[in-house]
Every structure is written in C-alpha cells, then in structure tokens.
Design a protein around this motif. Structure first.
Motif, PDB file in Angstrom:
ATOM      1  N   GLY A   1      57.817  19.757   9.046  1.00  0.00           N
ATOM      2  CA  GLY A   1      57.437  21.158   9.135  1.00  0.00           C
ATOM      3  C   GLY A   1      57.963  22.000   7.993  1.00  0.00           C
ATOM      4  N   VAL A   2      59.206  21.765   7.609  1.00  0.00           N
ATOM      5  CA  VAL A   2      59.786  22.564   6.525  1.00  0.00           C
ATOM      6  C   VAL A   2      59.030  22.367   5.224  1.00  0.00           C
ATOM      7  CG1 VAL A   2      61.475  20.768   5.924  1.00  0.00           C
ATOM      8  CG2 VAL A   2      61.946  23.159   5.348  1.00  0.00           C
ATOM      9  N   TRP A   3      58.488  21.164   5.022  1.00  0.00           N
ATOM     10  CA  TRP A   3      57.751  20.893   3.793  1.00  0.00           C
ATOM     11  C   TRP A   3      56.323  21.374   3.876  1.00  0.00           C
ATOM     12  CZ3 TRP A   3      61.082  20.413   0.311  1.00  0.00           C
ATOM     13  CH2 TRP A   3      62.313  19.803   0.594  1.00  0.00           C
TER      14      TRP A   3
ATOM     15  N   ALA B   1      56.767  24.881   3.003  1.00  0.00           N
ATOM     16  CA  ALA B   1      57.061  25.024   1.580  1.00  0.00           C
ATOM     17  C   ALA B   1      55.795  25.034   0.725  1.00  0.00           C
ATOM     18  CB  ALA B   1      57.983  23.892   1.123  1.00  0.00           C
ATOM     19  N   ILE B   2      54.719  24.453   1.236  1.00  0.00           N
ATOM     20  CA  ILE B   2      53.448  24.518   0.501  1.00  0.00           C
ATOM     21  C   ILE B   2      53.060  25.972   0.294  1.00  0.00           C
ATOM     22  CG2 ILE B   2      50.982  24.007   0.602  1.00  0.00           C
ATOM     23  CD1 ILE B   2      51.659  21.520   2.269  1.00  0.00           C
ATOM     24  N   LYS B   3      53.115  26.745   1.362  1.00  0.00           N
ATOM     25  CA  LYS B   3      52.673  28.141   1.327  1.00  0.00           C
ATOM     26  C   LYS B   3      53.698  29.068   0.689  1.00  0.00           C
ATOM     27  CE  LYS B   3      52.178  29.937   5.395  1.00  0.00           C
ATOM     28  NZ  LYS B   3      51.507  30.248   6.683  1.00  0.00           N
ATOM     29  N   TYR B   4      54.950  28.892   1.049  1.00  0.00           N
ATOM     30  CA  TYR B   4      55.953  29.880   0.661  1.00  0.00           C
ATOM     31  C   TYR B   4      56.667  29.572  -0.651  1.00  0.00           C
ATOM     32  CZ  TYR B   4      55.300  31.608   5.407  1.00  0.00           C
ATOM     33  OH  TYR B   4      54.761  32.102   6.565  1.00  0.00           O
TER      34      TYR B   4
ATOM     35  N   ALA C   1      54.229  18.722  -2.947  1.00  0.00           N
ATOM     36  CA  ALA C   1      54.434  17.276  -3.013  1.00  0.00           C
ATOM     37  C   ALA C   1      53.968  16.537  -1.763  1.00  0.00           C
ATOM     38  CB  ALA C   1      55.906  16.968  -3.284  1.00  0.00           C
ATOM     39  N   ILE C   2      54.109  17.155  -0.603  1.00  0.00           N
ATOM     40  CA  ILE C   2      53.765  16.476   0.649  1.00  0.00           C
ATOM     41  C   ILE C   2      52.270  16.557   0.955  1.00  0.00           C
ATOM     42  CG2 ILE C   2      54.024  18.448   2.218  1.00  0.00           C
ATOM     43  CD1 ILE C   2      55.342  14.868   2.775  1.00  0.00           C
ATOM     44  N   LEU C   3      51.561  17.404   0.235  1.00  0.00           N
ATOM     45  CA  LEU C   3      50.155  17.667   0.546  1.00  0.00           C
ATOM     46  C   LEU C   3      49.264  16.421   0.524  1.00  0.00           C
ATOM     47  CD1 LEU C   3      47.898  19.711   1.134  1.00  0.00           C
ATOM     48  CD2 LEU C   3      47.740  20.116  -1.324  1.00  0.00           C
ATOM     49  N   PRO C   4      49.326  15.574  -0.509  1.00  0.00           N
ATOM     50  CA  PRO C   4      48.429  14.406  -0.513  1.00  0.00           C
ATOM     51  C   PRO C   4      48.650  13.465   0.663  1.00  0.00           C
ATOM     52  CG  PRO C   4      49.311  14.808  -2.715  1.00  0.00           C
ATOM     53  CD  PRO C   4      50.086  15.683  -1.781  1.00  0.00           C
ATOM     54  N   ALA C   5      49.892  13.145   0.968  1.00  0.00           N
ATOM     55  CA  ALA C   5      50.172  12.195   2.046  1.00  0.00           C
ATOM     56  C   ALA C   5      49.778  12.751   3.406  1.00  0.00           C
ATOM     57  CB  ALA C   5      51.659  11.819   2.036  1.00  0.00           C
ATOM     58  N   LEU C   6      50.094  14.012   3.676  1.00  0.00           N
ATOM     59  CA  LEU C   6      49.754  14.586   4.978  1.00  0.00           C
ATOM     60  C   LEU C   6      48.257  14.819   5.116  1.00  0.00           C
ATOM     61  CD1 LEU C   6      52.404  17.180   6.199  1.00  0.00           C
ATOM     62  CD2 LEU C   6      51.644  15.077   7.290  1.00  0.00           C
ATOM     63  N   SER C   7      47.585  15.168   4.033  1.00  0.00           N
ATOM     64  CA  SER C   7      46.132  15.331   4.089  1.00  0.00           C
ATOM     65  C   SER C   7      45.460  14.000   4.394  1.00  0.00           C
ATOM     66  CB  SER C   7      45.608  15.904   2.771  1.00  0.00           C
ATOM     67  OG  SER C   7      46.111  17.201   2.533  1.00  0.00           O
ATOM     68  N   ALA C   8      45.985  12.924   3.799  1.00  0.00           N
ATOM     69  CA  ALA C   8      45.443  11.589   4.064  1.00  0.00           C
ATOM     70  C   ALA C   8      45.666  11.188   5.516  1.00  0.00           C
ATOM     71  CB  ALA C   8      46.082  10.570   3.127  1.00  0.00           C
ATOM     72  N   GLU C   9      46.858  11.501   6.047  1.00  0.00           N
ATOM     73  CA  GLU C   9      47.145  11.191   7.449  1.00  0.00           C
ATOM     74  C   GLU C   9      46.244  12.000   8.382  1.00  0.00           C
ATOM     75  OE1 GLU C   9      48.725   9.594  10.885  1.00  0.00           O
ATOM     76  OE2 GLU C   9      48.907   8.903   8.805  1.00  0.00           O
TER      77      GLU C   9
ATOM     78  N   ASP D   1      46.894  25.225   7.563  1.00  0.00           N
ATOM     79  CA  ASP D   1      48.082  24.403   7.339  1.00  0.00           C
ATOM     80  C   ASP D   1      48.827  24.143   8.642  1.00  0.00           C
ATOM     81  OD1 ASP D   1      48.757  27.099   7.476  1.00  0.00           O
ATOM     82  OD2 ASP D   1      50.383  26.958   6.007  1.00  0.00           O
ATOM     83  N   VAL D   2      49.054  25.190   9.430  1.00  0.00           N
ATOM     84  CA  VAL D   2      49.806  25.076  10.685  1.00  0.00           C
ATOM     85  C   VAL D   2      49.085  25.848  11.784  1.00  0.00           C
ATOM     86  CG1 VAL D   2      52.004  25.505  11.840  1.00  0.00           C
ATOM     87  CG2 VAL D   2      51.975  24.952   9.404  1.00  0.00           C
TER      88      VAL D   2
END
Length: 247
Positions: A90-92, A95-98, A103-111, A210-211
């Motif tokens: 969640g913290v990451w 961090a995308i927005k704020y 960095a976490i965007l590609p992996a979480l988008s794939a998931e 995002d959330v």
C-alpha cells in the motif's frame, strides 16, 4: 485539442520514470534479480492476494465465489484488485501518486491483469468494451504532471488487448483531496464533480483507479452511468477494505 496534446506528452514523457527501477527491493532492500521490477519475488508474492476475495466488499473467501453471503444479496459494484492496501504494498501504491515513485507500477499492473483474467474465467465478470481511467481535474493534472489511473489503465489495457478511452468521463470540479475525510464528507465532496458523455458510447466499461477505499469516487461515476444503462466494474491496484475482512 489542448487536452489531447497534454495526454500525448504525458504518455511519452513519463515512460523514462518507469524504466528507472531500483536494483534493490523496495520492501526488504535485498538486491533484486536482473529484470525484476521494484520488489523481489518473495516480498511481492507475500503482499498480493493469496486467496479469492469478495468482489463486493473485499472479504477473504474460503470457497471460490464472486461474492460473500452478504454481498450476494445486494449485488454491489464489482471491484477487482491486485492486493490489499494494508498488506505491505500500500505504501508503494500511494507513492505512485504522492511521490512519483513508479517502480512498483509494472509488477502490480501485471498482477491486476492476471486477477482480471482469472475473474473472467470464473464468469464473475465480463470483459468490458473499453478501459476508462478515473479522471483528474485539469488543474490537478497540471500540478501533478500525470494521472496515475491513466498509467495503470494504459498497462492493463495493453496486457488484455482492450481499447482505452480517457475522454468519455471528465472531472469538472476541482475538489479537495479525499484523504482524511469521512464517508459522508467524501460523498459531499464529490457531489456533481464528474460529467459523462451524452450519449455514452459504451454499454460495458471497466473503471480504473489506483486505490479503492470507501468506493465513493467510483460509485459517483457509476451512478451517473447507471442513468444511461451502462454496466460498470472497477479495476484497481489495491483495495483498502476494513482490516477485519482479511481475517
């Protein structure tokens, strides 16, 4: 025309941020394997959903089903998420927005894409005609420089070979941030904040953010679209459901 130029610039100008990935895990700080994206496999696997969850409220389910017993009765808006907001990532996601930490965007988008495919295989959802990111007000877009929902939608739409439309829904009020507001305050804050195309060009869409916390934003948009008979489902990186629902 001006908005189209802005979006064209954003699509090109922010790609370098995604490729500038750290060589150590954001969570455990151990060195990640070559080609890994922001987080090591062990931390990532531990942080995403390990079981089926209710698409209505996010409750962890003991059996394979779309909804828990309570949500089966009311048939709420379906939300497909990659992870629970409070389970490490969640913290990451925030961090995308704020902090423009993508960095976490590609992996979480794939998931998220894999969770969507799974839900579709189980007949819990139907694939939409189009993927639509939750819009930002133009003032907020200029301040932030990008719309995180658009970046997510862009990746998921590409993975699922679906079209994307970022113009059919607009944010017409520059409202204060939702963070820290009660449910009642969130609803009042978003009253009349969005507009949708008249007539709307689609009958079935996936709304991407995002959330999802209280769901006020997506419900505000879904309510407008319901007046035109449009079916809405929601896709997000993380869901911030009540902690007790994960027990």
């Amino acid at each position: 025309m001006k908005q189209s130029r802005i979006w064209s610039w954003l699509q090109k100008g922010w790609q370098w941020l995604i490729t500038g990935l750290p060589n150590s895990c954001l969570m455990c700080h151990q060195q990640v394997e070559r080609g890994a994206q922001g987080v090591c496999q062990q931390c990532f696997t531990a942080s995403i959903y390990q079981a089926d969850t209710c698409l209505g409220c996010g409750k962890v389910l003991q059996i394979r089903a779309k909804y828990c017993a309570a949500c089966q009765v009311i048939q709420p808006l379906s939300v497909v998420a990659a992870c629970r907001y409070y389970d490490g990532l969640g913290v990451w996601v925030a961090a995308i927005k704020y902090h423009t930490q993508l960095a976490i965007l590609p992996a979480l988008s794939a998931e998220l894409s894999q969770r969507i495919l799974y839900a579709n295989e189980q007949d819990w959802i139907r694939m939409p005609q189009v993927v639509v990111p939750v819009p930002l007000h133009p003032n907020r877009l200029r301040q932030r420089g990008f719309n995180q929902a658009f970046l997510i939608a862009q990746r998921v739409a590409k993975a699922l070979e679906l079209p994307i439309d970022h113009t059919c829904i607009k944010r017409i009020l520059d409202t204060p941030a939702q963070a820290g507001l009660s449910g009642k305050q969130r609803r009042a804050n978003l009253a009349n904040a969005f507009s949708v195309a008249q007539p709307f060009a689609y009958q079935r869409i996936a709304l991407v953010d995002d959330v999802v916390t209280t769901g006020t934003t997506v419900h505000a948009i879904a309510g407008l679209l319901a007046k035109q008979g449009v079916h809405v489902q929601v896709w997000c990186l993380a869901r911030a459901e009540a902690p007790k629902l994960s027990d």
